[in-house]
Design a protein around this motif. Sequence first.
Motif, PDB file in Angstrom:
ATOM      1  N   GLU A  24       0.984  33.106  22.312  1.00 34.02           N
ATOM      2  CA  GLU A  24       2.107  34.022  22.031  1.00 34.02           C
ATOM      3  C   GLU A  24       2.255  35.053  23.146  1.00 34.02           C
ATOM      4  N   THR A  25       1.120  35.582  23.615  1.00 36.25           N
ATOM      5  CA  THR A  25       1.171  36.616  24.653  1.00 36.25           C
ATOM      6  C   THR A  25       1.727  36.051  25.964  1.00 36.25           C
ATOM      7  N   ILE A  26       1.354  34.803  26.283  1.00 36.77           N
ATOM      8  CA  ILE A  26       1.870  34.198  27.519  1.00 36.77           C
ATOM      9  C   ILE A  26       3.398  34.155  27.463  1.00 36.77           C
ATOM     10  N   VAL A  27       3.918  33.653  26.345  1.00 36.41           N
ATOM     11  CA  VAL A  27       5.371  33.497  26.238  1.00 36.41           C
ATOM     12  C   VAL A  27       6.059  34.862  26.271  1.00 36.41           C
ATOM     13  N   LYS A  28       5.413  35.847  25.622  1.00 36.01           N
ATOM     14  CA  LYS A  28       6.036  37.158  25.523  1.00 36.01           C
ATOM     15  C   LYS A  28       5.926  37.958  26.832  1.00 36.01           C
ATOM     16  N   HIS A  29       4.776  37.878  27.509  1.00 39.96           N
ATOM     17  CA  HIS A  29       4.551  38.819  28.618  1.00 39.96           C
ATOM     18  C   HIS A  29       4.555  38.225  30.019  1.00 39.96           C
ATOM     19  N   VAL A  30       4.386  36.910  30.164  1.00 42.74           N
ATOM     20  CA  VAL A  30       4.487  36.353  31.522  1.00 42.74           C
ATOM     21  C   VAL A  30       5.975  36.167  31.801  1.00 42.74           C
ATOM     22  N   PRO A  31       6.477  36.711  32.908  1.00 47.33           N
ATOM     23  CA  PRO A  31       7.908  36.559  33.176  1.00 47.33           C
ATOM     24  C   PRO A  31       8.250  35.094  33.494  1.00 47.33           C
ATOM     25  N   PRO A  32       9.477  34.667  33.209  1.00 48.82           N
ATOM     26  CA  PRO A  32       9.891  33.334  33.638  1.00 48.82           C
ATOM     27  C   PRO A  32      10.016  33.298  35.162  1.00 48.82           C
ATOM     28  N   PRO A  33      10.194  32.117  35.784  1.00 51.37           N
ATOM     29  CA  PRO A  33      10.358  32.065  37.238  1.00 51.37           C
ATOM     30  C   PRO A  33      11.537  32.949  37.670  1.00 51.37           C
ATOM     31  N   PRO A  34      11.522  33.421  38.924  1.00 55.58           N
ATOM     32  CA  PRO A  34      12.568  34.350  39.377  1.00 55.58           C
ATOM     33  C   PRO A  34      13.977  33.807  39.127  1.00 55.58           C
ATOM     34  N   SER A  35      14.884  34.706  38.776  1.00 53.11           N
ATOM     35  CA  SER A  35      16.230  34.250  38.401  1.00 53.11           C
ATOM     36  C   SER A  35      17.008  33.732  39.604  1.00 53.11           C
TER      37      SER A  35
END
Length: 626
Positions: free
Chosen positions: A174-185
């Motif tokens: 859950e923390t990975i999904v919530k706090h790791v940003p997705p790849p740069p936009s």
Amino acid sequence: FGLSKIRNFSIIAHIDHGKSTLSDALLVRLGNITAAQRRDQAQQLDTLKVERERGITVKAQTASMLYQGEYLLNLIDTPGHVDFSYEVVRSLSSCQGALLLVDATQGVQAQTLTTFRAAQEAGIKVLPVVTKIDLPNAQVEDTIFSMAATFDLDPEHVLATSAKTGQGIDAVLETIVKHVPPPPSEWDAAAPLRARVLDSWYDPLRGVVCLVQCVDGVLAEGDRISTCHLMSGAAAAGAGQGGGDTTFSVQEVGLLTPAPVRTRSLWSGQVGYMIGGIKSVRQVLLGDTVIRAGTRKGASDEAPPPPLPLFAPCRPNLFASCFPLDGDDFATLLTAVERLALNDASLQVHRENSTMLGHGLRVGFLGLLHMEVFKQRLDDEFNMAVLVTAPNVPYIFRDRDTGAEVEIENLADWPEEKRRGVTQVLEPMVEATVITPEDCLGSMLTLLQDKRGTELDTKFIDGERVLLVYKLPWQEVVTDLHDKAKSISSGYASLTYRPIDPEPADLVLCEMAINTEVVGALSFVSHRSSVMRLGRDLAARLKKVIPRQQFEVVIQARLGAKPFARERIPPYRKDVLIKSGKTVGGGDPSRKRKLLDKQKEGKRRAKTVGKVQLPQSAFWALLSKD
Ligand code: GTP
């Protein structure tokens, strides 16, 4: 998957703190592997034989996982040992987050600090995790507080897990999904293809397999592609692209789970494998950018997209020569080493000719463990028995008049004593970080001083442990500092280091001669103050490891052609079929055969220098521990 549903993360930690086990637990939880598979094959992500045997991770490995049917998580497992830190840095540069793992029974260790610093330098999100909380001697609270204090974190943000019982694994996801940003936009699925080669390896059936991260566009089966990279030097001028003269047709792409799953295309943000009929290991380099063929030379009006930034280059810390044990196997050795180098970006290889040892390769390594793993992988994966000489660190020669500097990788280039007036020698230095229990602080300080260390910083990190930062010659660190620090502290101290600027030192070359012939591969460089002791020591050790020959062997240590230590190995008639005057094996031909085969195998594992048979252990005698 849109970019917002992708998470690229790594797991970083001190050696043995449980990265591979946690990776496996995540794979089991998300159904990539079954619990039975996990039991059958310890550590799914440690695929090399040497990794399973030694229980260490050498190569970073990748696995993609599907989370809650909507997120694609790409995990990159990284090695823990400092010799493989180049893999860590490379992994981090393709991630947006990292789990920083600390073993609840060990607390923060030296490598925890350096991997944390690497993640910070890469500018990625760090998620602190305490693991192994199921163990009876786990000190969960204390570990959380020392992590919070050391890394300036909120203790509330530290997760607690056990990869053995599965406790806390869901919270990690859950923390990975919530706090790791997705790849740069800025990454763009609609832009022309740009994918970065993160890793590659050789598959005997399929040729070169590449691990790629698709940054822009889509990489699909049937595409014609080429590769390009920024040329170093030219990169600074903003010009110059290299590579890319050959085009390939993409035959297969897919995700690694870690088993390959064919997907036919890889989209912007995805990490997966690519097989493209690439035959030679030199055609694709790590860090290369894959683009669509035809877009580079601008045959059409479409300008080629610029290559992705390069990984920072890797500088070897240690050089050793490598010779095939069967004299004429040089071509086989060359092919094997090229294939290994494909899979290990931190190896550097040049050809070398030695009058005594024949055709060989001069190889640059990151450290001793890296060198040992190289030797073992050649044996395991290529059935190639090699002799690896004692390594030396790279010295720098500075011309006192002009200030011009050259790096010396091979001691054969050491200047004669009479040239010393014009040449100043600089030796590589490291900044070492040691975490030691307070009760052995005194002996640790003595050890660091004996190794010519200079104190830079000392502080308590918790009630019982001290953090020491020392400047030391790399040569003193590489031989046995780690083992000595461990033995002083009954295994509790940890140590890591990073290179800093080289410094002038009073160094001399000690030559070792066997039956009056100097054997360059046994010679070594040392500080003038300890050369006599080390030379005498080495002569005595060689006496122990060189088997008796049919003639007398005299070992000498010399300084500027003057011998100062001498050992003698008396002759011995080595007829394996005669023991204490009696013929062994009686009339039994199979027993006789066995003894002769054993003798032959012994010879196969040794190298003839002049007339003397030298086993591998003779070349590593300088490194061997007391
Ligand atoms: P390197 O890659 O070599 O740095 O090691 P690593 O960090 O991947 O450590 P690894 O996963 O190999 O774990 C080291 C040891 O700790 C193994 O014996 C594991 O079985 C054990 N271990 C790892 N996690 C746990 C845990 O949560 N609980 C318990 N009881 N043991 C664990």
